[in-house]
Design a protein around this motif. Structure first.
Motif, short mmCIF file in Angstrom:
data_model
loop_
_atom_site.label_atom_id
_atom_site.label_comp_id
_atom_site.label_asym_id
_atom_site.label_seq_id
_atom_site.Cartn_x
_atom_site.Cartn_y
_atom_site.Cartn_z
N ALA A 55 0.97 -1.30 -0.21
CA ALA A 55 -0.45 -0.19 0.39
C ALA A 55 0.51 1.24 -0.01
N TRP A 56 0.45 2.56 -0.61
CA TRP A 56 1.32 3.56 -0.37
C TRP A 56 1.51 4.02 1.52
N ARG A 57 0.84 3.37 1.55
CA ARG A 57 0.75 3.99 3.26
C ARG A 57 2.38 3.13 3.38
N ALA A 58 2.26 2.20 3.34
CA ALA A 58 3.65 1.50 4.12
C ALA A 58 4.69 1.72 2.77
N LEU A 59 4.92 2.41 2.54
CA LEU A 59 6.18 3.25 1.00
C LEU A 59 7.18 3.46 2.15
N PRO A 60 7.89 2.34 2.23
CA PRO A 60 9.86 2.75 3.09
C PRO A 60 10.19 3.94 3.17
N PRO A 61 10.55 4.14 4.52
CA PRO A 61 11.62 5.10 4.59
C PRO A 61 12.33 5.98 3.80
N CYS A 62 13.08 4.72 3.38
CA CYS A 62 14.42 4.93 3.02
C CYS A 62 14.32 5.62 1.33
N PHE A 63 13.03 6.20 0.87
CA PHE A 63 12.98 6.90 -0.23
C PHE A 63 13.34 8.38 -0.25
N GLY A 64 12.26 8.86 1.32
CA GLY A 64 12.90 10.23 2.00
C GLY A 64 11.48 11.10 1.39
N ILE A 65 10.48 10.49 0.89
CA ILE A 65 8.78 10.74 0.46
C ILE A 65 8.28 10.23 1.14
N SER A 66 7.01 11.45 1.07
CA SER A 66 6.11 11.16 2.40
C SER A 66 4.92 10.02 1.08
N LYS A 67 4.12 10.24 1.59
CA LYS A 67 3.62 8.71 0.60
C LYS A 67 2.47 9.98 0.02
N SER A 68 1.28 10.30 0.14
CA SER A 68 0.76 11.31 -0.03
C SER A 68 1.76 11.89 -1.80
N THR A 69 2.56 11.97 -1.56
CA THR A 69 4.02 12.90 -2.50
C THR A 69 3.68 11.79 -3.51
N ALA A 70 4.02 10.90 -3.48
CA ALA A 70 3.78 9.95 -3.95
C ALA A 70 3.00 9.15 -4.87
#
Length: 160
Positions: A55-70
């Motif tokens: 899910a978008w909310r489970a996007l790992p923090p290693c990307f350094g972006i928020s789920k809403s931005t992605a």
């Protein structure tokens, strides 16, 4: 990108195909705000979500972006037709390399638009009276084979 930071998620050459397809970011007329996240990072995050199925909310923090931005950038790029054009570019590159054989192709109905107002199922027309008589219409008749008032079976027809 194949040799860069996101090579573990984005295959070699995919970013080079996608870069010219991605629309330019909008510049805020009033200026200010936070700087835009690099498109390469957003592309890798979107590919991660699409490939992993998370899910978008489970996007790992290693990307350094928020789920809403992605997710917002995914929607913007989807509306701009980036994914369809990227698919076509990959297919053209594979075809140029002779890696695609289109002699046998399957068309999936999920990719065919269903037209609104399609014909509904039409009832079969009435063909006339049925040859089988109704038992309810001849209850009082004793000569009818289907009548409930017909005489009891005789000894020649009875099982015994």
């Amino acid at each position: 990108m194949g040799l860069g930071t996101w090579s573990w998620i984005v295959p070699d050459g995919l970013w080079e195909l996608a870069r010219p397809l991605i629309p330019e970011g909008r510049v805020r007329p009033q200026g200010g705000g936070t700087p835009n996240t690099p498109d390469e990072t957003l592309f890798a995050a979107i590919i991660y979500v699409l490939v992993s199925g998370c899910a978008w909310r489970a996007l790992p923090p290693c990307f350094g972006i928020s789920k809403s931005t992605a997710h917002r950038r995914f929607l913007i790029w989807s509306r701009a037709g980036v994914w369809g054009r990227l698919h076509e570019a990959v297919l053209h590159q594979l075809d140029d390399a002779g890696l695609i054989d289109v002699s046998r192709v399957v068309l999936d109905s999920a990719h065919v638009r269903a037209k609104k107002g399609a014909h509904t199922q039409v009832r079969a027309p009435w063909t006339g009276a049925s040859r089988v008589p109704r038992c309810t219409s001849c209850r009082t008749r004793t000569d009818c084979l289907w009548s409930s008032a017909s005489p009891p079976p005789t000894s020649t027809t009875a099982k015994g």
